[in-house]
Design an enzyme around this catalytic site. Sequence first.
Site, PDB file in Angstrom:
ATOM      1  N   GLY A 146      33.308  38.508  35.871  1.00  9.40           N
ATOM      2  CA  GLY A 146      34.578  39.065  35.406  1.00  9.40           C
ATOM      3  C   GLY A 146      34.382  40.481  34.886  1.00  9.40           C
ATOM      4  O   GLY A 146      33.270  41.018  34.879  1.00  9.40           O
ATOM      5  N   ALA A 202      37.477  32.928  31.402  1.00  4.90           N
ATOM      6  CA  ALA A 202      38.813  32.536  30.935  1.00  4.90           C
ATOM      7  C   ALA A 202      39.727  32.404  32.137  1.00  4.90           C
ATOM      8  O   ALA A 202      39.416  32.889  33.228  1.00  4.90           O
ATOM      9  CB  ALA A 202      39.383  33.596  29.979  1.00  4.90           C
ATOM     10  N   TYR A 232      49.697  31.296  28.467  1.00  3.16           N
ATOM     11  CA  TYR A 232      48.383  31.932  28.347  1.00  3.16           C
ATOM     12  C   TYR A 232      48.068  32.212  26.877  1.00  3.16           C
ATOM     13  O   TYR A 232      46.985  31.852  26.385  1.00  3.16           O
ATOM     14  CB  TYR A 232      48.364  33.237  29.160  1.00  3.16           C
ATOM     15  CG  TYR A 232      47.170  34.125  28.873  1.00  3.16           C
ATOM     16  CD1 TYR A 232      45.918  33.841  29.410  1.00  3.16           C
ATOM     17  CD2 TYR A 232      47.295  35.247  28.048  1.00  3.16           C
ATOM     18  CE1 TYR A 232      44.822  34.655  29.138  1.00  3.16           C
ATOM     19  CE2 TYR A 232      46.209  36.061  27.773  1.00  3.16           C
ATOM     20  CZ  TYR A 232      44.969  35.762  28.317  1.00  3.16           C
ATOM     21  OH  TYR A 232      43.889  36.564  28.038  1.00  3.16           O
TER      22      TYR A 232
HETATM   23  N1  LIG Z   1      42.223  41.021  31.105  1.00  3.20           N
HETATM   24  C1  LIG Z   1      42.905  41.355  30.003  1.00  3.20           C
HETATM   25  O1  LIG Z   1      43.783  42.240  30.030  1.00  3.20           O
HETATM   26  C2  LIG Z   1      42.572  40.701  28.681  1.00  3.20           C
HETATM   27  C3  LIG Z   1      43.314  41.068  27.543  1.00  3.20           C
HETATM   28  C4  LIG Z   1      42.996  40.471  26.318  1.00  3.20           C
HETATM   29  C5  LIG Z   1      41.987  39.538  26.250  1.00  3.20           C
HETATM   30  N2  LIG Z   1      41.297  39.189  27.364  1.00  3.20           N
HETATM   31  C6  LIG Z   1      40.244  38.186  27.243  1.00  3.20           C
HETATM   32  O2  LIG Z   1      38.993  38.826  27.490  1.00  3.20           O
HETATM   33  C7  LIG Z   1      38.085  37.897  28.109  1.00  3.20           C
HETATM   34  C8  LIG Z   1      37.514  38.500  29.381  1.00  3.20           C
HETATM   35  O3  LIG Z   1      38.591  38.835  30.253  1.00  3.20           O
HETATM   36  P1  LIG Z   1      38.349  39.548  31.663  1.00  3.20           P
HETATM   37  O4  LIG Z   1      39.470  40.498  31.853  1.00  3.20           O
HETATM   38  O5  LIG Z   1      36.936  39.994  31.772  1.00  3.20           O
HETATM   39  O6  LIG Z   1      38.588  38.297  32.624  1.00  3.20           O
HETATM   40  P2  LIG Z   1      38.357  38.193  34.210  1.00  3.20           P
HETATM   41  O7  LIG Z   1      37.956  39.512  34.764  1.00  3.20           O
HETATM   42  O8  LIG Z   1      39.567  37.508  34.759  1.00  3.20           O
HETATM   43  O9  LIG Z   1      37.091  37.237  34.307  1.00  3.20           O
HETATM   44  C9  LIG Z   1      37.197  35.868  34.041  1.00  3.20           C
HETATM   45  C10 LIG Z   1      35.902  35.205  34.441  1.00  3.20           C
HETATM   46  O10 LIG Z   1      36.072  33.790  34.285  1.00  3.20           O
HETATM   47  C11 LIG Z   1      35.516  33.178  35.434  1.00  3.20           C
HETATM   48  N3  LIG Z   1      36.140  31.887  35.732  1.00  3.20           N
HETATM   49  C12 LIG Z   1      37.457  31.592  35.777  1.00  3.20           C
HETATM   50  N4  LIG Z   1      37.607  30.314  36.152  1.00  3.20           N
HETATM   51  C13 LIG Z   1      36.353  29.816  36.370  1.00  3.20           C
HETATM   52  C14 LIG Z   1      35.852  28.561  36.781  1.00  3.20           C
HETATM   53  N5  LIG Z   1      36.660  27.533  37.064  1.00  3.20           N
HETATM   54  N6  LIG Z   1      34.508  28.402  36.880  1.00  3.20           N
HETATM   55  C15 LIG Z   1      33.672  29.425  36.611  1.00  3.20           C
HETATM   56  N7  LIG Z   1      34.088  30.640  36.217  1.00  3.20           N
HETATM   57  C16 LIG Z   1      35.422  30.827  36.106  1.00  3.20           C
HETATM   58  C17 LIG Z   1      35.820  34.132  36.569  1.00  3.20           C
HETATM   59  O11 LIG Z   1      34.973  33.807  37.650  1.00  3.20           O
HETATM   60  P3  LIG Z   1      35.171  34.495  39.090  1.00  3.20           P
HETATM   61  O12 LIG Z   1      34.621  35.886  38.938  1.00  3.20           O
HETATM   62  O13 LIG Z   1      34.376  33.635  40.003  1.00  3.20           O
HETATM   63  O14 LIG Z   1      36.652  34.469  39.379  1.00  3.20           O
HETATM   64  C18 LIG Z   1      35.501  35.457  35.902  1.00  3.20           C
HETATM   65  O15 LIG Z   1      34.114  35.711  35.977  1.00  3.20           O
HETATM   66  C19 LIG Z   1      38.891  36.613  28.313  1.00  3.20           C
HETATM   67  O16 LIG Z   1      38.662  35.736  27.244  1.00  3.20           O
HETATM   68  C20 LIG Z   1      40.339  37.074  28.272  1.00  3.20           C
HETATM   69  O17 LIG Z   1      41.220  36.051  27.859  1.00  3.20           O
HETATM   70  C21 LIG Z   1      41.550  39.761  28.571  1.00  3.20           C
END
Ligand SMILES: NC(=O)c1ccc[n+]([C@@H]2O[C@H](COP(=O)([O-])OP(=O)(O)OC[C@H]3O[C@@H](n4cnc5c(N)ncnc54)[C@H](OP(=O)(O)O)[C@@H]3O)[C@@H](O)[C@H]2O)c1
Length: 293
Positions: A10, A59, A124
């Site tokens: 991610g 996540a 979410y």
């Molecule tokens: N994105 C935002 O704008 C945002 C804002 C506030 C807080 N956050 C929080 O920050 C954290 C990191 O977010 P991010 O943006 O880095 O998220 P992201 O890019 O969507 O990455 C999520 C990761 O979770 C993995 N994942 C999801 N389902 C899975 C499963 N069933 N088995 C194994 N792996 C799985 C994904 O794997 P794959 O690579 O294989 O898909 C990916 O590596 C999270 O806790 C999120 O809630 C994010």
Amino acid sequence: MSTLLLGVNGQVGHELRRALAVHGALLAPPRTRLDLTDLAAVDDFLHQHQPDTIVNAAAYTAVDKAESETALARRLNTELPDLLARYSADHEAVLVHYSSDYVYPGDGDQPWHEDSPTGPLSIYGQSKLDGDEAIARRGCSHLIFRTSWVYSARGSNFLKTMLRLGGERDSLAIVADQVGAPTPARLIADASVHALRRYREAAELGGLYHLAPRGVTSWHGFACEIFRQARHAGMALAIAPERVSAIASDDYPTPATRPLNSRLELSRLENAFALELPDWQSQLSLTLHDLLP
Ligand SMILES: NC(=O)c1ccc[n+]([C@@H]2O[C@H](COP(=O)([O-])OP(=O)(O)OC[C@H]3O[C@@H](n4cnc5c(N)ncnc54)[C@H](OP(=O)(O)O)[C@@H]3O)[C@@H](O)[C@H]2O)c1
């Protein structure tokens, strides 16, 4: 010392792999090796590898799809952190976890403190809040970082969407009544690894922290700054700054409701870990630099 990193592919996980590399043995199973929706498999994995630190960057982050895939969102954002926290409590491991500005109700114009009342507007947001509360209830050693508007040079995010659309279209309408801080994954990884290092020496530093750059903007303001910096860096764009119009959230309906006010108070993190967070504009230029050919 062995660290387990979840969500390595991610946005945040990818940066964490780099930032954690100097901290001893790192285990970072991708989805193909460990499906995190299979909680029994996760439990087996933990007991087989016995990590003393777990960094959970995995996540369910599809905010709109979560409105219809509620069970999946809850599995990854609530039940998985609960399982990780139970293991951490039982094995005296440290859990590092990431949460979201979407746990707050988004009204008013003042920054949210870590102790402000929560009130998620979406499935979410509720699933992330329930994950935070599950970790606190288990009583394990933990750091939870609530962040906002994450982007990076990889994955899908607002920055990359704007660069693509700005290269194709000569006008765009962007939401201007949601306010927050765009946060690069690199900053999240570097600040949280710095905090983890200090926490290992001072257990009283555990708990919940906001983590974002200084300053705030709207999505419209973020888009305009992306185009300004991209043009300055020599990227070819079709869009002219005056053709980026500001619209209200009501003019861009989505399945999930977003908070209008995502301002996060940052002083708890800065004071606890002797950090001075940079402004969001300078952070944007670092990530844009990564995208330059
Ligand atoms: N994105 C935002 O704008 C945002 C804002 C506030 C807080 N956050 C929080 O920050 C954290 C990191 O977010 P991010 O943006 O880095 O998220 P992201 O890019 O969507 O990455 C999520 C990761 O979770 C993995 N994942 C999801 N389902 C899975 C499963 N069933 N088995 C194994 N792996 C799985 C994904 O794997 P794959 O690579 O294989 O898909 C990916 O590596 C999270 O806790 C999120 O809630 C994010």
